[in-house]
Design a protein around this motif. Structure first.
Motif, PDB file in Angstrom:
ATOM      1  N   GLU A  46       0.979  -1.227  -0.110  1.00 58.20           N
ATOM      2  CA  GLU A  46       0.056  -0.140   0.205  1.00 58.20           C
ATOM      3  C   GLU A  46       0.958   1.176  -0.099  1.00 58.20           C
ATOM      4  N   VAL A  47       1.871   1.332   1.011  1.00 56.83           N
ATOM      5  CA  VAL A  47       2.686   2.584   0.875  1.00 56.83           C
ATOM      6  C   VAL A  47       3.380   2.756  -0.212  1.00 56.83           C
ATOM      7  N   PHE A  48       4.104   1.607  -0.810  1.00 59.03           N
ATOM      8  CA  PHE A  48       5.057   1.857  -2.099  1.00 59.03           C
ATOM      9  C   PHE A  48       3.825   2.107  -3.185  1.00 59.03           C
ATOM     10  N   ASP A  93      -6.605   8.574   3.262  1.00 58.69           N
ATOM     11  CA  ASP A  93      -7.345   7.429   3.562  1.00 58.69           C
ATOM     12  C   ASP A  93      -5.898   6.687   4.232  1.00 58.69           C
ATOM     13  N   LEU A  94      -5.028   6.669   3.555  1.00 56.73           N
ATOM     14  CA  LEU A  94      -3.947   5.908   3.865  1.00 56.73           C
ATOM     15  C   LEU A  94      -3.159   6.716   5.225  1.00 56.73           C
ATOM     16  N   GLY A  95      -3.377   7.730   5.637  1.00 55.62           N
ATOM     17  CA  GLY A  95      -2.769   8.422   6.519  1.00 55.62           C
ATOM     18  C   GLY A  95      -1.563   9.210   6.485  1.00 55.62           C
ATOM     19  N   LEU A  96      -1.393   9.410   5.122  1.00 53.04           N
ATOM     20  CA  LEU A  96      -0.045  10.041   4.668  1.00 53.04           C
ATOM     21  C   LEU A  96      -0.212  11.388   4.706  1.00 53.04           C
ATOM     22  N   ALA A 113       5.931  10.363   8.581  1.00 50.12           N
ATOM     23  CA  ALA A 113       7.366  10.659   8.626  1.00 50.12           C
ATOM     24  C   ALA A 113       7.993   9.405   7.921  1.00 50.12           C
ATOM     25  N   HIS A 114       7.341   8.110   7.999  1.00 44.73           N
ATOM     26  CA  HIS A 114       8.003   6.920   7.283  1.00 44.73           C
ATOM     27  C   HIS A 114       7.973   7.391   5.719  1.00 44.73           C
ATOM     28  N   VAL A 115       6.797   7.800   5.188  1.00 47.65           N
ATOM     29  CA  VAL A 115       6.746   7.903   3.916  1.00 47.65           C
ATOM     30  C   VAL A 115       7.740   9.096   3.440  1.00 47.65           C
ATOM     31  N   THR A 116       7.745   9.954   4.079  1.00 47.42           N
ATOM     32  CA  THR A 116       8.545  11.050   3.949  1.00 47.42           C
ATOM     33  C   THR A 116      10.075  10.748   3.741  1.00 47.42           C
ATOM     34  N   ALA A 117      10.456   9.671   4.680  1.00 49.73           N
ATOM     35  CA  ALA A 117      11.905   9.119   5.017  1.00 49.73           C
ATOM     36  C   ALA A 117      11.980   8.298   3.740  1.00 49.73           C
ATOM     37  N   LEU A 118      11.046   7.610   3.120  1.00 46.67           N
ATOM     38  CA  LEU A 118      11.295   6.682   2.114  1.00 46.67           C
ATOM     39  C   LEU A 118      11.390   7.476   0.949  1.00 46.67           C
ATOM     40  N   TYR A 119      10.682   8.623   0.593  1.00 49.43           N
ATOM     41  CA  TYR A 119      10.772   9.362  -0.678  1.00 49.43           C
ATOM     42  C   TYR A 119      12.127   9.952  -0.531  1.00 49.43           C
ATOM     43  N   SER A 120      12.691  10.517   0.646  1.00 46.82           N
ATOM     44  CA  SER A 120      14.113  11.200   0.596  1.00 46.82           C
ATOM     45  C   SER A 120      15.079  10.245   0.184  1.00 46.82           C
TER      46      SER A 120
END
Lengths: 134, 134
Positions: A46-48, A93-96, A113-120
């Motif tokens: 989902e996140v990816f 909906d994903l809380g991002l 923060a997780h997603v931001t971290a993955l992105y950077s």
DNA sequence: ATCACGTATGAATTCCTATTCATTTATTGA
DNA sequence: TCAATAAATGAATAGGAATTCATACGTGAT
């Protein structure tokens, strides 16, 4: 119950698993042990998936700079208000992403923060030229 | 050439950008400056897309443990040889995986540290229960 | 040479997703 | 209250993606 196997060990493994032939029993055992559980796997996917679309990536990159209202976000990432709004719903909906209303404007900001971290991290790996580097 | 705008600054911005109305000019400017360039963006989306599918995620998790031949990989992730082979082609085209032939068997292994890093980082964030923890 | 096995490939099917367009809701100002 | 603007929503369309099935390719054994 099942068809005959080449070895007992092999038979035990494959019955435990599926109907395919297994060549390296130990390797398969190790691999299977490392598989994330269903819900974890789904969460990862989902996140990816959220990061797998150019429009959403632009939205995330934009929001990484400032909180933005929908129309500014649309202008920033060069798509329609509607398209952006649809995407924001999914991201929310994903809380991002989180939203905040102020008058007629609704401001969106990153909320994970997780997603931001993955992105950077991904950006670092790829090397990150932007338009301001030109 | 274009329709009238509320302010000169606003007009300059929007003309430079697209046809939508802009509320916060500076915010939009900053956001746009932070957007990755086209190829970078496409590369990011590609990598994340590779990680956005449960089957591919299982393949990656499995290969993170050992190099595996196609049929063992299929058994490990519990899908058909064909489906796995199709996915492996995609992963190989992206350079995420490498293959090595030994007799009739073809062994696959991870070939991109970036992706491995992204995977384990995401796994950390989610918390990583596996079947061996049970 | 032929056969069996592991792998690869192509076509077809089915499902999912992103955008667009039209419409509706919410909020502010006249 | 009515008009205008920002945002959200729903339906429809179009494009892409994952699996299956059938088949072909490559390799080793008999």
């Amino acid at each position: 119950m099942a068809r005959p196997r080449k070895t007992d060990q092999l038979a035990a493994m494959t019955d435990l698993v599926c109907d395919d032939r297994v060549v390296h029993v130990d390797a398969v055992r190790a691999a299977r042990a490392a598989l994330p559980e269903g819900p974890t796997l789904a969460g990862l996917a989902e996140v990816f998936a959220a990061l797998s679309d150019p429009t959403r990536l632009r939205i995330i990159a934009a929001l990484a700079q400032n909180e933005l209202c929908v129309c500014d976000l649309a202008a920033s990432v060069a798509t329609s208000d509607s398209a952006v709004s649809h995407q924001l719903r999914g991201l929310r909906d994903l809380g991002l992403v989180r939203s905040r209303r102020e008058g007629r404007l609704v401001y969106y900001a990153l909320d994970d923060a997780h997603v931001t971290a993955l992105y950077s991290q991904a950006l670092d790996h790829v090397g990150h030229p932007t338009t301001e580097d030109a």
